[in-house]
Scaffold this motif. Structure first.
Motif, PDB file in Angstrom:
ATOM      1  N   LYS A  85       0.821  -1.217   0.000  1.00  0.00           N
ATOM      2  CA  LYS A  85       0.000   0.000   0.000  1.00  0.00           C
ATOM      3  C   LYS A  85       0.852   1.263   0.000  1.00  0.00           C
ATOM      4  O   LYS A  85       0.366   2.342  -0.277  1.00  0.00           O
ATOM      5  CB  LYS A  85      -0.967  -0.012   1.180  1.00  0.00           C
ATOM      6  N   SER A  86       2.153   1.098   0.328  1.00  0.00           N
ATOM      7  CA  SER A  86       3.043   2.255   0.412  1.00  0.00           C
ATOM      8  C   SER A  86       4.476   1.826   0.137  1.00  0.00           C
ATOM      9  O   SER A  86       4.841   0.679   0.383  1.00  0.00           O
ATOM     10  CB  SER A  86       2.950   2.860   1.817  1.00  0.00           C
ATOM     11  N   GLN A  94       4.944  -2.434  11.663  1.00  0.00           N
ATOM     12  CA  GLN A  94       5.273  -1.659  12.855  1.00  0.00           C
ATOM     13  C   GLN A  94       6.678  -1.057  12.725  1.00  0.00           C
ATOM     14  O   GLN A  94       7.518  -1.566  12.011  1.00  0.00           O
ATOM     15  CB  GLN A  94       5.233  -2.545  14.116  1.00  0.00           C
ATOM     16  N   LYS A  95       6.896   0.011  13.501  1.00  0.00           N
ATOM     17  CA  LYS A  95       8.156   0.762  13.439  1.00  0.00           C
ATOM     18  C   LYS A  95       9.376  -0.131  13.650  1.00  0.00           C
ATOM     19  O   LYS A  95      10.361  -0.016  12.925  1.00  0.00           O
ATOM     20  CB  LYS A  95       8.133   1.898  14.473  1.00  0.00           C
ATOM     21  N   TRP A  96       9.318  -1.046  14.631  1.00  0.00           N
ATOM     22  CA  TRP A  96      10.480  -1.892  14.918  1.00  0.00           C
ATOM     23  C   TRP A  96      10.902  -2.661  13.669  1.00  0.00           C
ATOM     24  O   TRP A  96      12.084  -2.733  13.345  1.00  0.00           O
ATOM     25  CB  TRP A  96      10.184  -2.872  16.067  1.00  0.00           C
ATOM     26  N   TYR A  97       9.926  -3.201  12.952  1.00  0.00           N
ATOM     27  CA  TYR A  97      10.227  -3.994  11.751  1.00  0.00           C
ATOM     28  C   TYR A  97      10.746  -3.111  10.616  1.00  0.00           C
ATOM     29  O   TYR A  97      11.650  -3.499   9.880  1.00  0.00           O
ATOM     30  CB  TYR A  97       8.993  -4.797  11.309  1.00  0.00           C
ATOM     31  N   ALA A  98      10.171  -1.917  10.485  1.00  0.00           N
ATOM     32  CA  ALA A  98      10.646  -0.974   9.460  1.00  0.00           C
ATOM     33  C   ALA A  98      12.099  -0.584   9.747  1.00  0.00           C
ATOM     34  O   ALA A  98      12.935  -0.542   8.837  1.00  0.00           O
ATOM     35  CB  ALA A  98       9.750   0.259   9.423  1.00  0.00           C
ATOM     36  N   SER A 133       9.401  -2.227  -1.929  1.00  0.00           N
ATOM     37  CA  SER A 133       9.177  -0.808  -1.619  1.00  0.00           C
ATOM     38  C   SER A 133      10.255   0.072  -2.251  1.00  0.00           C
ATOM     39  O   SER A 133      10.015   1.241  -2.544  1.00  0.00           O
ATOM     40  CB  SER A 133       9.115  -0.580  -0.105  1.00  0.00           C
ATOM     41  N   MET A 134      11.448  -0.505  -2.442  1.00  0.00           N
ATOM     42  CA  MET A 134      12.546   0.250  -3.067  1.00  0.00           C
ATOM     43  C   MET A 134      12.317   0.396  -4.574  1.00  0.00           C
ATOM     44  O   MET A 134      12.915   1.258  -5.218  1.00  0.00           O
ATOM     45  CB  MET A 134      13.879  -0.464  -2.813  1.00  0.00           C
ATOM     46  N   THR A 139      11.073   4.500 -12.087  1.00  0.00           N
ATOM     47  CA  THR A 139      11.299   4.208 -13.502  1.00  0.00           C
ATOM     48  C   THR A 139      12.398   3.136 -13.593  1.00  0.00           C
ATOM     49  O   THR A 139      13.156   2.951 -12.635  1.00  0.00           O
ATOM     50  CB  THR A 139      11.795   5.465 -14.252  1.00  0.00           C
ATOM     51  N   PRO A 140      12.511   2.481 -14.733  1.00  0.00           N
ATOM     52  CA  PRO A 140      13.603   1.511 -14.890  1.00  0.00           C
ATOM     53  C   PRO A 140      14.981   2.126 -14.604  1.00  0.00           C
ATOM     54  O   PRO A 140      15.820   1.486 -13.972  1.00  0.00           O
ATOM     55  CB  PRO A 140      13.495   1.072 -16.351  1.00  0.00           C
ATOM     56  N   GLU A 141      15.171   3.379 -15.013  1.00  0.00           N
ATOM     57  CA  GLU A 141      16.463   4.034 -14.782  1.00  0.00           C
ATOM     58  C   GLU A 141      16.721   4.205 -13.278  1.00  0.00           C
ATOM     59  O   GLU A 141      17.831   3.973 -12.800  1.00  0.00           O
ATOM     60  CB  GLU A 141      16.516   5.416 -15.468  1.00  0.00           C
ATOM     61  N   GLU A 142      15.680   4.623 -12.548  1.00  0.00           N
ATOM     62  CA  GLU A 142      15.823   4.812 -11.099  1.00  0.00           C
ATOM     63  C   GLU A 142      16.095   3.472 -10.401  1.00  0.00           C
ATOM     64  O   GLU A 142      16.893   3.404  -9.471  1.00  0.00           O
ATOM     65  CB  GLU A 142      14.557   5.451 -10.507  1.00  0.00           C
ATOM     66  N   ILE A 143      15.446   2.419 -10.868  1.00  0.00           N
ATOM     67  CA  ILE A 143      15.646   1.084 -10.282  1.00  0.00           C
ATOM     68  C   ILE A 143      17.085   0.618 -10.541  1.00  0.00           C
ATOM     69  O   ILE A 143      17.748   0.104  -9.639  1.00  0.00           O
ATOM     70  CB  ILE A 143      14.626   0.069 -10.843  1.00  0.00           C
TER      71      ILE A 143
END
Length: 171
Positions: A85-86, A94-98, A133-134, A139-143
């Motif tokens: 979703k994001s 949860q924050k700990w996992y992030a 998420s990354m 775009t393909p270039e950014e990836i």
């Protein structure tokens, strides 16, 4: 048989890294790994502390895997919705996992390999979702830049691929 089962869930087991470093872990924590759980179950006749070799997992990575499993026992991770979703992991779990997966790319990929090898589904879900998420919204270039991937297409080949896949581009 029941007393054997209860004994199999208490006590500790030694997880041994690729380098030979041994980590003493509560059996209930170690059993989060389906691989380790199977080895413990096969070995449950012994009274000694089981030693489980994990030749595919480096000590530094195994330490992080154990940290994850210990935390998961006290605060299970929220189910990760698919599609994500994001692109911000703190909005997904949860924050700990992030914070846990906010690591160097090399370690993140080693955690994916360890989670896959040790068969720890929540850790595999978390680490793969982090990679997703990354990629999300890029775009393909950014990836390519994010993951340091060389573009091996000629400009003509790239144009042809873009044309063939135009239908899947978001408006």
């Amino acid at each position: 048989q029941l007393s054997n089962k209860m004994e199999a869930d208490s006590g500790t087991v030694n997880l041994v890294s690729k380098e030979g470093d041994s980590f003493s872990v509560d059996i209930e924590v170690a059993r989060m790994s389906e691989l380790v759980k199977g080895m413990i179950d096969d070995d449950c006749d012994d009274d000694d502390v089981a030693e489980i070799p994990l030749p595919n997992v480096k000590a530094a990575v195994l330490k992080k895997v154990i940290e994850f499993c210990k935390h998961y026992r006290t605060e299970p991770m929220t189910e990760i919705e698919k599609p994500l979703k994001s692109g911000v992991m703190a909005e997904v779990v949860q924050k700990w996992y992030a914070d846990f997966v906010n690591v160097e790319q090399v370690l993140l990929f080693e955690l994916i390999l360890a989670a896959n090898y040790m068969d720890i589904k929540p850790l595999l879900d978390l680490t793969c979702a982090t990679v997703a998420s990354m990629i999300k919204g890029k775009t393909p270039e950014e990836i390519r830049k994010t993951f340091n991937i060389a573009n091996d297409f000629s400009p003509e080949e790239e144009a042809q691929v873009r044309e063939e896949n135009k239908w899947c581009e978001e408006p």
